[in-house]
Design a protein around this motif. Structure first.
Motif, mmCIF file in Angstrom:
data_model
loop_
_atom_site.group_PDB
_atom_site.id
_atom_site.type_symbol
_atom_site.label_atom_id
_atom_site.label_comp_id
_atom_site.label_asym_id
_atom_site.label_seq_id
_atom_site.Cartn_x
_atom_site.Cartn_y
_atom_site.Cartn_z
ATOM 1 N N ALA A 1 33.424 45.922 27.798
ATOM 2 C CA ALA A 1 33.263 46.576 29.286
ATOM 3 C C ALA A 1 33.533 48.075 29.026
ATOM 4 N N ARG A 2 32.830 49.089 29.835
ATOM 5 C CA ARG A 2 32.719 50.403 29.746
ATOM 6 C C ARG A 2 34.288 50.767 30.605
ATOM 7 N N SER A 3 34.264 50.201 31.602
ATOM 8 C CA SER A 3 35.679 50.585 32.575
ATOM 9 C C SER A 3 36.387 49.308 32.636
ATOM 10 N N PRO A 4 37.225 49.078 31.719
ATOM 11 C CA PRO A 4 37.817 47.610 31.961
ATOM 12 C C PRO A 4 38.944 47.376 33.123
ATOM 13 N N GLU A 5 39.581 48.408 33.249
ATOM 14 C CA GLU A 5 40.302 48.319 34.603
ATOM 15 C C GLU A 5 39.708 47.954 35.961
ATOM 16 N N GLU A 6 38.629 48.721 36.047
ATOM 17 C CA GLU A 6 37.688 48.548 37.251
ATOM 18 C C GLU A 6 37.247 47.398 37.208
ATOM 19 N N ALA A 7 36.570 46.846 35.879
ATOM 20 C CA ALA A 7 35.796 45.760 36.124
ATOM 21 C C ALA A 7 37.003 44.623 36.272
ATOM 22 N N ALA A 8 38.052 44.645 35.781
ATOM 23 C CA ALA A 8 39.131 43.710 35.855
ATOM 24 C C ALA A 8 39.569 43.278 37.448
ATOM 25 N N ARG A 9 39.665 44.640 38.101
ATOM 26 C CA ARG A 9 39.668 44.287 39.614
ATOM 27 C C ARG A 9 38.899 43.510 40.221
ATOM 28 N N ALA A 10 37.450 43.769 39.684
ATOM 29 C CA ALA A 10 36.236 43.258 40.573
ATOM 30 C C ALA A 10 36.160 41.837 40.152
ATOM 31 N N LEU A 11 36.406 41.444 38.790
ATOM 32 C CA LEU A 11 36.577 40.340 38.210
ATOM 33 C C LEU A 11 37.627 39.365 38.982
ATOM 34 N N MET A 12 38.421 39.806 38.657
ATOM 35 C CA MET A 12 39.679 39.048 39.629
ATOM 36 C C MET A 12 39.381 38.822 40.883
ATOM 37 N N ALA A 13 38.756 39.609 41.755
ATOM 38 C CA ALA A 13 38.597 39.561 43.037
ATOM 39 C C ALA A 13 37.498 38.569 43.161
ATOM 40 N N ALA A 14 36.619 38.259 42.515
ATOM 41 C CA ALA A 14 35.453 37.368 42.511
ATOM 42 C C ALA A 14 36.220 35.973 42.065
ATOM 43 N N ALA A 15 37.208 35.796 41.313
ATOM 44 C CA ALA A 15 37.877 34.730 40.655
ATOM 45 C C ALA A 15 38.852 34.290 41.654
ATOM 46 N N ASP A 16 39.465 35.099 42.356
ATOM 47 C CA ASP A 16 40.444 34.793 43.515
ATOM 48 C C ASP A 16 39.756 34.063 44.526
ATOM 49 N N GLY A 17 38.730 34.861 45.011
ATOM 50 C CA GLY A 17 37.757 34.165 46.112
ATOM 51 C C GLY A 17 37.222 32.802 45.788
ATOM 52 N N LEU A 18 36.993 32.501 44.412
ATOM 53 C CA LEU A 18 36.453 31.252 44.141
ATOM 54 C C LEU A 18 37.578 30.159 43.964
ATOM 55 N N VAL A 19 38.615 30.796 43.635
ATOM 56 C CA VAL A 19 39.882 29.812 43.530
ATOM 57 C C VAL A 19 40.326 29.409 44.815
ATOM 58 N N LEU A 20 40.223 30.407 45.619
ATOM 59 C CA LEU A 20 40.563 30.030 47.085
ATOM 60 C C LEU A 20 39.719 28.857 47.761
ATOM 61 N N HIS A 21 38.609 29.358 47.559
ATOM 62 C CA HIS A 21 37.428 28.439 48.029
ATOM 63 C C HIS A 21 37.440 27.082 47.637
ATOM 64 N N ARG A 22 37.904 26.924 46.300
ATOM 65 C CA ARG A 22 37.719 25.553 45.799
ATOM 66 C C ARG A 22 39.207 24.716 46.004
ATOM 67 N N VAL A 23 40.215 25.577 46.390
ATOM 68 C CA VAL A 23 41.516 24.681 46.782
ATOM 69 C C VAL A 23 41.589 24.721 48.329
#
Length: 182
Positions: free
Chosen positions: A139-161
């Motif tokens: 990743a070229r901007s790992p900190e920025e990418a982590a925020r976006a990736l974790m937001a997507a993962a959090d949304g998916l987790v919340l949706h599934r539970v």
């Protein structure tokens, strides 16, 4: 063998995960843990102390599990997709109750910095892990990418539970990881 305190905390965490934060009482924890009446209040004199204990216990337990886990190496985007998909499957499958408890505790602690601190520390560790993985896979901007990736993962987790326990994981994770690397 687990101590009385640990049994109470495990029961409290399960109770919050199944019935929500309002169900958390000393008596219900004693009953769920199979402890004599008053046992939980010997460790946690007030409800606030019990909630704080559950928050700390959740963070402590998850950190210990994370440290002990044998994780396969992640050196490619495909391995990262697989690792994150497996993690989300665990958090929304066998550990769904604990995940719901974490969300309830985050909301309970939203206005209480002391209560929120252990959860935020746990999240910080996970953010660092995610940033390190993203660096490793290019990743070229790992900190920025982590925020976006974790937001997507959090949304998916919340949706599934909450509303769709069978929602597909891998396609969402794959899209989020690939976007994080663009």
């Amino acid at each position: 063998m687990a101590s009385t305190r640990e049994r109470a905390l495990d029961a409290a965490l399960a109770l919050v995960g199944k019935q929500g934060i309002r169900a958390l009482t000393h008596a219900r924890v004693d009953e769920r843990a199979g402890l004599p009446k008053g046992s939980t209040s010997n460790w946690f004199r007030t409800r606030e102390a019990l909630v704080a204990g559950v928050v700390a216990w959740l963070a402590e337990s998850e950190r210990a599990e994370f440290a002990e886990a044998e994780t396969p190496p992640v050196d490619t985007p495909e391995e990262m997709i697989e690792a994150l998909s497996a993690l989300i499957a665990l958090q929304t499958g066998p550990f769904a109750g604990r995940t719901r408890a974490r969300y309830a505790l985050f909301l309970e602690g939203a206005g209480d910095a002391g209560l929120l601190a252990p959860l935020l520390e746990q999240r910080r560790v996970f953010v660092e892990w995610t940033v390190a993985l993203l660096e490793r896979v290019g990743a070229r901007s790992p900190e920025e990418a982590a925020r976006a990736l974790m937001a997507a993962a959090d949304g998916l987790v919340l949706h599934r539970v909450t509303v769709d326990p069978d929602a597909e994981i891998r396609p969402v994770v794959e899209r989020a990881v690939r976007s994080a690397l663009d």
